[in-house]
Design an enzyme around this catalytic site. Structure first.
Site, mmCIF file in Angstrom:
data_model
loop_
_atom_site.group_PDB
_atom_site.id
_atom_site.type_symbol
_atom_site.label_atom_id
_atom_site.label_comp_id
_atom_site.label_asym_id
_atom_site.label_seq_id
_atom_site.Cartn_x
_atom_site.Cartn_y
_atom_site.Cartn_z
ATOM 1 N N GLY A 145 13.139 -39.148 -14.184
ATOM 2 C CA GLY A 145 13.007 -38.220 -13.067
ATOM 3 C C GLY A 145 12.857 -36.801 -13.579
ATOM 4 O O GLY A 145 13.299 -36.480 -14.689
ATOM 5 N N GLN A 188 12.619 -27.622 -13.290
ATOM 6 C CA GLN A 188 12.651 -27.905 -14.726
ATOM 7 C C GLN A 188 11.338 -27.561 -15.423
ATOM 8 O O GLN A 188 11.301 -27.453 -16.645
ATOM 9 C CB GLN A 188 12.967 -29.392 -14.972
ATOM 10 C CG GLN A 188 14.380 -29.776 -14.578
ATOM 11 C CD GLN A 188 14.623 -31.241 -14.878
ATOM 12 O OE1 GLN A 188 14.263 -32.111 -14.082
ATOM 13 N NE2 GLN A 188 15.208 -31.519 -16.030
ATOM 14 N N CYS A 201 19.694 -35.516 -19.108
ATOM 15 C CA CYS A 201 18.802 -34.626 -18.365
ATOM 16 C C CYS A 201 17.800 -34.052 -19.353
ATOM 17 O O CYS A 201 18.185 -33.647 -20.445
ATOM 18 C CB CYS A 201 19.620 -33.503 -17.725
ATOM 19 S SG CYS A 201 18.612 -32.312 -16.817
ATOM 20 N N LEU A 202 16.518 -34.024 -18.967
ATOM 21 C CA LEU A 202 15.485 -33.528 -19.894
ATOM 22 C C LEU A 202 15.680 -32.043 -20.216
ATOM 23 O O LEU A 202 15.159 -31.576 -21.222
ATOM 24 C CB LEU A 202 14.087 -33.773 -19.321
ATOM 25 C CG LEU A 202 13.684 -35.260 -19.185
ATOM 26 C CD1 LEU A 202 12.316 -35.386 -18.520
ATOM 27 C CD2 LEU A 202 13.700 -35.966 -20.536
ATOM 28 N N HIS A 226 21.132 -36.607 -8.887
ATOM 29 C CA HIS A 226 20.855 -35.708 -10.019
ATOM 30 C C HIS A 226 19.647 -34.814 -9.711
ATOM 31 O O HIS A 226 19.697 -33.597 -9.920
ATOM 32 C CB HIS A 226 20.599 -36.562 -11.271
ATOM 33 C CG HIS A 226 20.334 -35.776 -12.515
ATOM 34 N ND1 HIS A 226 21.203 -35.753 -13.592
ATOM 35 C CD2 HIS A 226 19.285 -35.002 -12.869
ATOM 36 C CE1 HIS A 226 20.686 -34.977 -14.537
ATOM 37 N NE2 HIS A 226 19.523 -34.517 -14.132
ATOM 38 N N GLU A 227 18.572 -35.408 -9.194
ATOM 39 C CA GLU A 227 17.333 -34.648 -8.951
ATOM 40 C C GLU A 227 17.474 -33.725 -7.736
ATOM 41 O O GLU A 227 16.950 -32.613 -7.737
ATOM 42 C CB GLU A 227 16.134 -35.590 -8.770
ATOM 43 C CG GLU A 227 15.833 -36.493 -9.965
ATOM 44 C CD GLU A 227 15.679 -35.758 -11.293
ATOM 45 O OE1 GLU A 227 15.281 -34.566 -11.296
ATOM 46 O OE2 GLU A 227 15.968 -36.364 -12.340
ATOM 47 N N HIS A 256 19.119 -30.720 -8.806
ATOM 48 C CA HIS A 256 18.185 -29.796 -9.468
ATOM 49 C C HIS A 256 17.483 -28.890 -8.455
ATOM 50 O O HIS A 256 17.354 -27.695 -8.697
ATOM 51 C CB HIS A 256 17.098 -30.562 -10.236
ATOM 52 C CG HIS A 256 17.447 -30.887 -11.658
ATOM 53 N ND1 HIS A 256 17.789 -29.916 -12.579
ATOM 54 C CD2 HIS A 256 17.463 -32.054 -12.332
ATOM 55 C CE1 HIS A 256 18.011 -30.495 -13.761
ATOM 56 N NE2 HIS A 256 17.836 -31.800 -13.636
HETATM 57 NI NI NI Z 1 17.994 -33.364 -14.970
#
Ligand code: NI
Length: 169
Positions: A45, A50, A92-93, A134-135, A138
């Site tokens: 995701g 991000q 998380c990226l 999580h997303e 964000h």
């Molecule tokens: Ni993340």
């Protein structure tokens, strides 16, 4: 096009995204680029903040590009109900190499728009529920380290500072 993923503590990551109002070719291009970037980074995701776009958009694909039916485009999302608890590891990226357990709801129901602006509701449990939470965090400017226990957050922040000093962040 593969986009550059911002790393913590870039301020865009902590800013709530603006609602999306134009469902146009520009949005579809951003969505395509976000999927391409997610697959390139082997993520499941990615949220628009991000990649430096402070908007309420996220893309999810638990199959990591293997199953086209798993591609989820989630615009202007909100969680409308949640139940139960789960406590599993997340990454998380925007936080490479950081993985810690985070407390989340076991199941959630979300309401969102698709890439054409059509509203839908969708249920998620287990990994999908965690990914939704999580997303959606964000797009609200909330990061997963702030959902960790104080102890795990301090450990993660120390690890990040160490990587920053070593030029690895
Ligand atoms: Ni993340």
């Amino acid at each position: 096009m593969i986009l550059k993923i911002l790393k913590y503590p870039d301020p865009v990551l902590s800013r709530p995204g603006e609602p999306i109002t134009e469902f146009d070719a520009e949005l579809r291009k951003l969505i395509a680029d976000m999927f391409e970037t997610t697959y390139a980074e082997q993520g499941i995701g990615l949220a628009a903040p991000q990649v430096g776009v402070s908007k309420r958009l996220t893309v999810i694909d638990l199959s990591m590009g293997k199953n086209p039916k798993d591609k989820l485009i989630i615009v202007n999302p909100e969680i409308i109900s949640s139940e139960g608890k789960q406590y599993e590891e997340e990454g998380c990226l925007s936080f490479p190499d950081i993985r810690e357990k985070v407390a989340r709801a076991a199941k959630v129901r979300i309401r969102a728009q698709d890439e054409r602006g059509k509203w839908f509701e969708m249920d998620g449990d287990e990994l999908l529920s965690r990914c939704f939470q999580h997303e959606i965090d964000h797009v609200d400017g909330m990061l997963f380290i702030f959902r960790m226990s104080a102890l795990k957050r301090d450990l993660s922040l120390r690890k990040i500072r160490k990587m920053q000093r070593a030029g690895e962040w």
